[in-house]
Design a protein around this motif. Sequence first.
Motif, PDB file in Angstrom:
ATOM      1  N   LYS A 102      40.322  58.336  46.003  1.00  0.00           N
ATOM      2  CA  LYS A 102      41.224  57.249  46.400  1.00  0.00           C
ATOM      3  C   LYS A 102      40.958  55.984  45.571  1.00  0.00           C
ATOM      4  O   LYS A 102      40.048  55.917  44.740  1.00  0.00           O
ATOM      5  N   LEU A 103      41.775  54.979  45.867  1.00  0.00           N
ATOM      6  CA  LEU A 103      41.750  53.712  45.132  1.00  0.00           C
ATOM      7  C   LEU A 103      41.051  52.642  45.967  1.00  0.00           C
ATOM      8  O   LEU A 103      41.341  52.483  47.151  1.00  0.00           O
ATOM      9  N   LEU A 104      40.127  51.912  45.352  1.00  0.00           N
ATOM     10  CA  LEU A 104      39.371  50.868  46.047  1.00  0.00           C
ATOM     11  C   LEU A 104      39.560  49.543  45.326  1.00  0.00           C
ATOM     12  O   LEU A 104      39.351  49.451  44.108  1.00  0.00           O
ATOM     13  N   GLY A 105      39.947  48.497  46.066  1.00  0.00           N
ATOM     14  CA  GLY A 105      40.091  47.164  45.489  1.00  0.00           C
ATOM     15  C   GLY A 105      38.981  46.244  45.970  1.00  0.00           C
ATOM     16  O   GLY A 105      38.752  46.116  47.176  1.00  0.00           O
ATOM     17  N   LEU A 106      38.271  45.624  45.047  1.00  0.00           N
ATOM     18  CA  LEU A 106      37.177  44.711  45.374  1.00  0.00           C
ATOM     19  C   LEU A 106      37.395  43.375  44.685  1.00  0.00           C
ATOM     20  O   LEU A 106      37.955  43.304  43.590  1.00  0.00           O
ATOM     21  N   MET A 107      36.933  42.318  45.335  1.00  0.00           N
ATOM     22  CA  MET A 107      36.949  40.988  44.733  1.00  0.00           C
ATOM     23  C   MET A 107      35.619  40.749  44.014  1.00  0.00           C
ATOM     24  O   MET A 107      34.560  41.012  44.586  1.00  0.00           O
ATOM     25  N   GLY A 108      35.687  40.247  42.801  1.00  0.00           N
ATOM     26  CA  GLY A 108      34.459  40.045  42.040  1.00  0.00           C
ATOM     27  C   GLY A 108      34.030  38.606  41.902  1.00  0.00           C
ATOM     28  O   GLY A 108      33.023  38.323  41.258  1.00  0.00           O
ATOM     29  N   ASP A 109      34.792  37.675  42.505  1.00  0.00           N
ATOM     30  CA  ASP A 109      34.476  36.267  42.282  1.00  0.00           C
ATOM     31  C   ASP A 109      33.717  35.628  43.438  1.00  0.00           C
ATOM     32  O   ASP A 109      33.277  34.486  43.315  1.00  0.00           O
ATOM     33  N   ARG A 110      33.558  36.318  44.555  1.00  0.00           N
ATOM     34  CA  ARG A 110      32.774  35.779  45.672  1.00  0.00           C
ATOM     35  C   ARG A 110      31.743  36.821  46.078  1.00  0.00           C
ATOM     36  O   ARG A 110      32.104  37.910  46.516  1.00  0.00           O
ATOM     37  N   PRO A 111      30.467  36.515  45.915  1.00  0.00           N
ATOM     38  CA  PRO A 111      29.444  37.554  46.128  1.00  0.00           C
ATOM     39  C   PRO A 111      29.251  37.939  47.580  1.00  0.00           C
ATOM     40  O   PRO A 111      29.362  37.110  48.487  1.00  0.00           O
ATOM     41  N   PHE A 112      28.985  39.199  47.798  1.00  0.00           N
ATOM     42  CA  PHE A 112      28.572  39.716  49.096  1.00  0.00           C
ATOM     43  C   PHE A 112      27.053  39.810  49.079  1.00  0.00           C
ATOM     44  O   PHE A 112      26.474  40.526  48.270  1.00  0.00           O
ATOM     45  N   GLY A 113      26.369  39.093  49.985  1.00  0.00           N
ATOM     46  CA  GLY A 113      24.910  39.161  50.045  1.00  0.00           C
ATOM     47  C   GLY A 113      24.265  38.662  48.770  1.00  0.00           C
ATOM     48  O   GLY A 113      24.705  37.681  48.166  1.00  0.00           O
ATOM     49  N   ASN A 114      23.214  39.362  48.338  1.00  0.00           N
ATOM     50  CA  ASN A 114      22.449  38.895  47.178  1.00  0.00           C
ATOM     51  C   ASN A 114      22.788  39.669  45.908  1.00  0.00           C
ATOM     52  O   ASN A 114      22.036  39.621  44.938  1.00  0.00           O
ATOM     53  N   GLN A 115      23.920  40.378  45.900  1.00  0.00           N
ATOM     54  CA  GLN A 115      24.322  41.117  44.712  1.00  0.00           C
ATOM     55  C   GLN A 115      25.219  40.233  43.842  1.00  0.00           C
ATOM     56  O   GLN A 115      26.435  40.292  43.921  1.00  0.00           O
ATOM     57  N   PHE A 116      24.608  39.365  43.052  1.00  0.00           N
ATOM     58  CA  PHE A 116      25.393  38.465  42.214  1.00  0.00           C
ATOM     59  C   PHE A 116      24.660  38.178  40.924  1.00  0.00           C
ATOM     60  O   PHE A 116      23.457  38.428  40.787  1.00  0.00           O
ATOM     61  N   GLU A 117      25.407  37.667  39.968  1.00  0.00           N
ATOM     62  CA  GLU A 117      24.854  37.223  38.688  1.00  0.00           C
ATOM     63  C   GLU A 117      25.389  35.834  38.373  1.00  0.00           C
ATOM     64  O   GLU A 117      26.496  35.478  38.781  1.00  0.00           O
ATOM     65  N   LEU A 118      24.590  35.057  37.672  1.00  0.00           N
ATOM     66  CA  LEU A 118      24.979  33.724  37.223  1.00  0.00           C
ATOM     67  C   LEU A 118      25.403  33.858  35.763  1.00  0.00           C
ATOM     68  O   LEU A 118      24.566  34.085  34.885  1.00  0.00           O
ATOM     69  N   VAL A 119      26.702  33.745  35.500  1.00  0.00           N
ATOM     70  CA  VAL A 119      27.224  34.037  34.164  1.00  0.00           C
ATOM     71  C   VAL A 119      28.086  32.885  33.658  1.00  0.00           C
ATOM     72  O   VAL A 119      28.577  32.067  34.432  1.00  0.00           O
ATOM     73  N   PRO A 120      28.288  32.793  32.340  1.00  0.00           N
ATOM     74  CA  PRO A 120      29.130  31.729  31.779  1.00  0.00           C
ATOM     75  C   PRO A 120      30.592  31.913  32.191  1.00  0.00           C
ATOM     76  O   PRO A 120      31.124  33.021  32.177  1.00  0.00           O
ATOM     77  N   PHE A 121      31.214  30.781  32.555  1.00  0.00           N
ATOM     78  CA  PHE A 121      32.624  30.795  32.940  1.00  0.00           C
ATOM     79  C   PHE A 121      33.194  29.419  32.636  1.00  0.00           C
ATOM     80  O   PHE A 121      32.803  28.433  33.244  1.00  0.00           O
TER      81      PHE A 121
END
Length: 614
Positions: free
Chosen positions: A503-522
Motif C-alpha cells: 500500500k501507499l504511505l504518506g508521511l510529513m518530513g518537516d515536523r519531527p516525531f520524537g527524537n528522530q530528526f536531523e539538523l540540516v541546511p535550509f
Amino acid sequence: TDLQVFVIDDGSDEPVGKIISPSARVTIVRHPSNLGKGKALQRGFKELLSRGYTHMIAMDGDGQHLSSEIPILVARSEKSPWDLVIGNRKLTSVTVPGSTKFGRMFSNFWVTYETNVKIADSQCGFRVYPLFQVQNMKFWTKGFDFEIEILIRLLWKGVKIQEEEIDVHYPLPKDRVSHFNKFWDNVKLTTLNAFFAVVSLLRSNREPKKAALAVGIGVAVGCTPLFGFHTAIISIISILFRLNAVWLFIGTQISIPPLVPAIIFASVAISRHLIPARFPFDWFLGSLVLGPALGITLGLITYFISKALQKPKTVAWTGKSRGGKFGNIFLKNMTIKFGVRPIYFLLYFIVAYFYITSPKARRSGNEYWRTIRPNVNWFQRQILVYGQIYVFAQIMVDRVYQSASPTPRFLAKPHNLENITEPMNSKKGLIMVTAHVGGWDLSTALLKGHGAPGEILTVQYESPEMSLSKIKEKTDNEHIKTLHINTESLPIMTIREWLSQGKLLGLMGDRPFGNQFELVPFFGKLAVFDCSPFRIAAACQVPLIFTFGFKAKGNNYDFFATTPRIYDYDPALPKTPQAFEWTAEYAKVLESFMIRYPKQWANFYPFWSTIPSF
C-alpha cells in the motif's frame, strides 16, 4: 583533533595566509581591515552556517587557549547539543594577571544580576556555540564586549549553559600579546552591562508571584506623600531587590490625581484613629498603614488575574483551529452554499483580523520571509506575511468546498505521476514524503482519475476541523481516501503491515516525531527535519519519493512526484550519518519548491528557532 579549522584573519598587518597555507582541513577568511573580535566571531557564524555546520568552537588567537582541551568541550557539547558550552579557566598560575581574576569576578556578578543564572567564567572566549541558537540573532557590539552580549542574550532566550574546567596558558608579561584596551574596552563593557541591567529590570520577574509583589510594593510607595520621589524610590527598590520596574511603576500609579484626595482622606483618618491627638505628619503615618493594606489587596488581585491569563508556552503548531467553532461552521456552510469566490473576497477581511490578533503566526511569518527574502524591508515583509496567510486560507476554503462534494470541483495536474503508479503496480509498498506546504492532501485526493491508487494512509499533524476525512459528509468513489492519523508517535506496526500489503504511505518530513530528526541546511540556515521516513523506508526496504501539492491558478492544483529511491543501512543503529544526507536532500528539494511557491508555506511557528521536544 580531526575537526575542520577556520581562521578568521581580522585585518592582521601580516596576513595569516602568508604564515599558514590553506588546505582541505584549514580555511582562512580574511577581513581587509580590523573590524573587532565580535565581528570576527560573527563572520565565523556566517561562514559555518553557509556550509551546514551545527556548532562552532571558538578559540582566541593569542595562545591562551590550549587545543588539547578541545575534546573536553566537544564531549560536553555532544551530551547537550542545544546548549552553549563555556570553558571555566583554572586561574591558579602565578602568571595570571590580577586584573584577569578581578575582571572575571566582576563580570560574573553582572551576568548573575542580569539573568539570575550563575556562571563560573563569563569572560572565557573558549566556547562551543550551538549555531542553531544564534542564527536568527542580530548583534549590536563588534569588539571584546560581544562575548558578554551574546552570553546575556542567549540566557534571556532560555539557552542553558554548560561549563567545563580547562587549563589555560598565560605567558609572562613581556611575552604577552593583547589588543585589549584597558580603558576604552572596559568603558564599553561597563556601558553594556549597565544597559543590560536596566533592560533586565524591565523584562525579568514577570511571573504572577513576582508581578504581584512588585505591584503591591509600588502601591505602598504610591500611597506615601513623597510626590516627585516615587519613581526614584521604586528605581532603587527595583535595583536592590531585582523586582520588575514596569510592575513597580504601575503600582505607583495609584497616586493619579483623581485618587489622591481619597488617599489623603483615608490616610489622615487612619492616623487620627491610631493617635487621637492631632499629629503633625498624620497623612504620612496613615499612609504607612493604608499603603501596605492596599498593596496586599491589589497585589493579590494582580496575582489571580495574571495566573488566570497565564498560558503555557507553545512554539510549535498544536493543530488547533482558529476562529471558534461557530465561526468555522459558518464559513463551512457559506462555502458549501455559495462556492469559493465570495468566500475568497471575505477572506481579505478575515485574514486582516487574523494577522492583527495572531502575534505567533505573525512572528513566524516574519522569520520565514526574513530567511527566504533577507533583503526585503519591514513593510514589504508584512505584505508578504499577509499574502502567505491569505493563500493558506484559500486552500482551507478549497478543502471545505471539495469535501462536501461527491464529484471533483478542482483539477489536479500531475507531474511524474508514473513515479507513484509504477511502484504500486509492482505490488511493493511506497512511502511518499511531503511537507506542511501548499495543498498536498487536496491535490492528492483528486488524483484518482489519473490512475493513482485509491487509498493512502497518512501520518501527520492536522487541524481536526480541516481534515478531509473529518469534514466529508458522504463517501464517494471519485477521490482517494486519506486515512489520517494525528499522533506524536508513529504507529510502527500499522505502518509495517500497510507497507507489507503493497500500500501507499504518506508521511510529513518537516515536523519531527520524537527524537528522530536531523539538523540540516535550509535556505542558508539550520532547520530541524524528521528523518524517520528514511529510517522506515530502509527498515522496510520499500522505495521512497518526495511528493508536493500546490495551489495553481484558478481551480487547478499542481502535484509533483520525484524519482523513487531505495534507502539502505543498518536499522539496528540508533543513528547513521546517511540519515543526515538523506534528510538534507529532502530539505534541498523542498527549498526548490518553496522558491517556486513561496506563499504556500504553512508552518505557522518559528521554524528556524524551535527546538523539538521529545
